[in-house]
Design a protein around this motif. Sequence first.
Motif, PDB file in Angstrom:
ATOM      1  N   ALA A  68     -65.887  44.456  35.991  1.00  0.00           N
ATOM      2  CA  ALA A  68     -64.599  44.435  35.287  1.00  0.00           C
ATOM      3  C   ALA A  68     -64.001  43.028  35.223  1.00  0.00           C
ATOM      4  CB  ALA A  68     -63.621  45.375  35.995  1.00  0.00           C
ATOM      5  N   SER A  69     -64.531  42.092  36.033  1.00  0.00           N
ATOM      6  CA  SER A  69     -63.960  40.743  36.093  1.00  0.00           C
ATOM      7  C   SER A  69     -64.502  39.888  34.954  1.00  0.00           C
ATOM      8  CB  SER A  69     -64.305  40.079  37.435  1.00  0.00           C
ATOM      9  OG  SER A  69     -65.659  39.651  37.429  1.00  0.00           O
ATOM     10  N   ARG A  70     -63.962  38.695  34.823  1.00  0.00           N
ATOM     11  CA  ARG A  70     -64.436  37.755  33.800  1.00  0.00           C
ATOM     12  C   ARG A  70     -65.896  37.360  34.025  1.00  0.00           C
ATOM     13  NH1 ARG A  70     -61.950  31.850  35.416  1.00  0.00           N
ATOM     14  NH2 ARG A  70     -62.679  31.381  33.321  1.00  0.00           N
ATOM     15  N   PHE A  71     -66.395  37.576  35.269  1.00  0.00           N
ATOM     16  CA  PHE A  71     -67.761  37.176  35.584  1.00  0.00           C
ATOM     17  C   PHE A  71     -68.785  38.219  35.137  1.00  0.00           C
ATOM     18  CE2 PHE A  71     -64.861  35.227  38.654  1.00  0.00           C
ATOM     19  CZ  PHE A  71     -65.123  33.880  38.420  1.00  0.00           C
TER      20      PHE A  71
ATOM     21  N   THR B  86     -57.851  40.314  33.389  1.00  0.00           N
ATOM     22  CA  THR B  86     -58.689  41.372  32.803  1.00  0.00           C
ATOM     23  C   THR B  86     -58.196  42.732  33.258  1.00  0.00           C
ATOM     24  OG1 THR B  86     -60.251  41.069  34.637  1.00  0.00           O
ATOM     25  CG2 THR B  86     -60.775  40.004  32.570  1.00  0.00           C
TER      26      THR B  86
ATOM     27  N   MET C  86     -56.242  44.409  43.372  1.00  0.00           N
ATOM     28  CA  MET C  86     -56.116  42.946  43.441  1.00  0.00           C
ATOM     29  C   MET C  86     -55.965  42.402  42.012  1.00  0.00           C
ATOM     30  SD  MET C  86     -58.639  40.701  45.875  1.00  0.00           S
ATOM     31  CE  MET C  86     -58.041  39.243  46.730  1.00  0.00           C
TER      32      MET C  86
ATOM     33  N   THR D 138     -57.946  32.096  46.200  1.00  0.00           N
ATOM     34  CA  THR D 138     -58.220  33.284  45.374  1.00  0.00           C
ATOM     35  C   THR D 138     -57.438  34.509  45.853  1.00  0.00           C
ATOM     36  OG1 THR D 138     -60.272  33.787  46.582  1.00  0.00           O
ATOM     37  CG2 THR D 138     -60.469  32.436  44.602  1.00  0.00           C
TER      38      THR D 138
ATOM     39  N   ASN E  93     -61.905  39.415  48.277  1.00  0.00           N
ATOM     40  CA  ASN E  93     -62.116  39.279  46.829  1.00  0.00           C
ATOM     41  C   ASN E  93     -63.234  40.231  46.404  1.00  0.00           C
ATOM     42  OD1 ASN E  93     -62.582  38.444  44.198  1.00  0.00           O
ATOM     43  ND2 ASN E  93     -62.153  36.288  44.669  1.00  0.00           N
ATOM     44  N   PRO E  94     -62.913  41.238  45.571  1.00  0.00           N
ATOM     45  CA  PRO E  94     -63.897  42.303  45.302  1.00  0.00           C
ATOM     46  C   PRO E  94     -65.094  41.858  44.461  1.00  0.00           C
ATOM     47  CG  PRO E  94     -61.946  42.616  43.938  1.00  0.00           C
ATOM     48  CD  PRO E  94     -61.628  41.487  44.883  1.00  0.00           C
ATOM     49  N   ILE E  95     -64.977  40.716  43.775  1.00  0.00           N
ATOM     50  CA  ILE E  95     -66.106  40.295  42.918  1.00  0.00           C
ATOM     51  C   ILE E  95     -67.328  39.878  43.733  1.00  0.00           C
ATOM     52  CG2 ILE E  95     -64.634  39.603  40.994  1.00  0.00           C
ATOM     53  CD1 ILE E  95     -65.067  36.673  41.873  1.00  0.00           C
ATOM     54  N   TYR E  96     -67.153  39.719  45.056  1.00  0.00           N
ATOM     55  CA  TYR E  96     -68.278  39.306  45.900  1.00  0.00           C
ATOM     56  C   TYR E  96     -69.129  40.496  46.361  1.00  0.00           C
ATOM     57  CZ  TYR E  96     -65.424  35.026  46.363  1.00  0.00           C
ATOM     58  OH  TYR E  96     -64.662  33.899  46.129  1.00  0.00           O
TER      59      TYR E  96
ATOM     60  N   GLY F  15     -56.203  35.586  42.495  1.00  0.00           N
ATOM     61  CA  GLY F  15     -56.874  36.816  42.092  1.00  0.00           C
ATOM     62  C   GLY F  15     -58.333  36.630  41.722  1.00  0.00           C
ATOM     63  N   PRO F  16     -59.017  37.771  41.529  1.00  0.00           N
ATOM     64  CA  PRO F  16     -60.469  37.744  41.325  1.00  0.00           C
ATOM     65  C   PRO F  16     -60.924  37.075  40.029  1.00  0.00           C
ATOM     66  CG  PRO F  16     -59.608  39.998  41.164  1.00  0.00           C
ATOM     67  CD  PRO F  16     -58.488  39.139  41.649  1.00  0.00           C
ATOM     68  N   ASP F  17     -60.028  36.865  39.078  1.00  0.00           N
ATOM     69  CA  ASP F  17     -60.435  36.162  37.852  1.00  0.00           C
ATOM     70  C   ASP F  17     -60.318  34.643  37.983  1.00  0.00           C
ATOM     71  OD1 ASP F  17     -61.384  38.154  36.143  1.00  0.00           O
ATOM     72  OD2 ASP F  17     -59.347  38.743  35.578  1.00  0.00           O
TER      73      ASP F  17
END
Lengths: 143, 187
Positions: free
Chosen positions: B62-65, A143, A1, A71, B51-54, A75-77
Amino acid sequence: MRSLDWSEIRVGDEVTPLVIDVNATVIAAGAIATRDFMPVHHDREYANVQGAPDIFMNILSDTAYCSRFLTDWAGPDARVARIAIRLGVPVFPGHTLTYTGSVSAVWRTEDEGFVDIEFTAVDDLGEHVSGTATLGLPLDGPT
Amino acid sequence: MANDEVTAPGLDEQLQALVGQPIGAGGPSIGPDPVNQPMIRHWAAAFEDANPIYTDPVAGAASRFGEIVAPPLMLQTWTMATPKITGIRERGGSPVEGGGAEVLRLLDGAGFVGTLATNSEFEILRYLRLGERVSATTVVDAISREKRTRLGPGRFLTWVTTYVDDAGAVVGVQTFRILKFKPEVPA
């Protein structure tokens, strides 16, 4: 993603459409996942007493799908900074709910890039949701 | 959809006195559980949000978070009351007994027992991390006069909820509007 590169986003760019085939399970699952136990979102008989022909989607599910629509595209950012929706006709089981939208503005602050989006979600009865949103993205690309 | 206005004497004054006041008497609503992975996973599954950040610690890192974060639109979900399922129909769909908002009691008592959400706006100042506890304070922002709507006579109620973290810093603000109406079921 992959995330979109803010510097490549232009006014008028289309957000990738999101299509939801709505049934009773979709509506009930969304209501309970958002901890909304109002019977109109899971009990058809109760909904009938309230004057609705069937159970209907709750607003917390609407904002959830809006954020997914945004999103999935960015995307995830992408950071959802603001989202504002107005509800039109309800969504009932059997409807196809389609989200579409486009970029209305691109702007930045010193440390973040922003994208404003105008969108709608249409179902079998007409316009279910209309809204605006702002996403934040890193200035230095994905990123 | 709201054309001719009908006034209910007395009720308007009672309702207007509540504008600017907290919606409940019990102080802030504190999330029954801190931000947690099981509720996030349940939410992501219900909306099929990939959304993989969850849910994925590697993707989050790896994300900005920099770590897993809660879906931003779960903000309202964290502070929803734990429901008492028994009697929910008899309470007109209210998830909890007693302790409800005075403004809703007044409207229900005047026959506006139907509820329909019409607007929701969120300003998200920052994303929440696992383990954080959210609390919310809700203030009545506006109550309309009685109007004809397609569902029956109704009043629009707007409230503003401010969500804060453990340190009391604001993480988000929500403006929410509902229509309270007298259901008109076709004969």
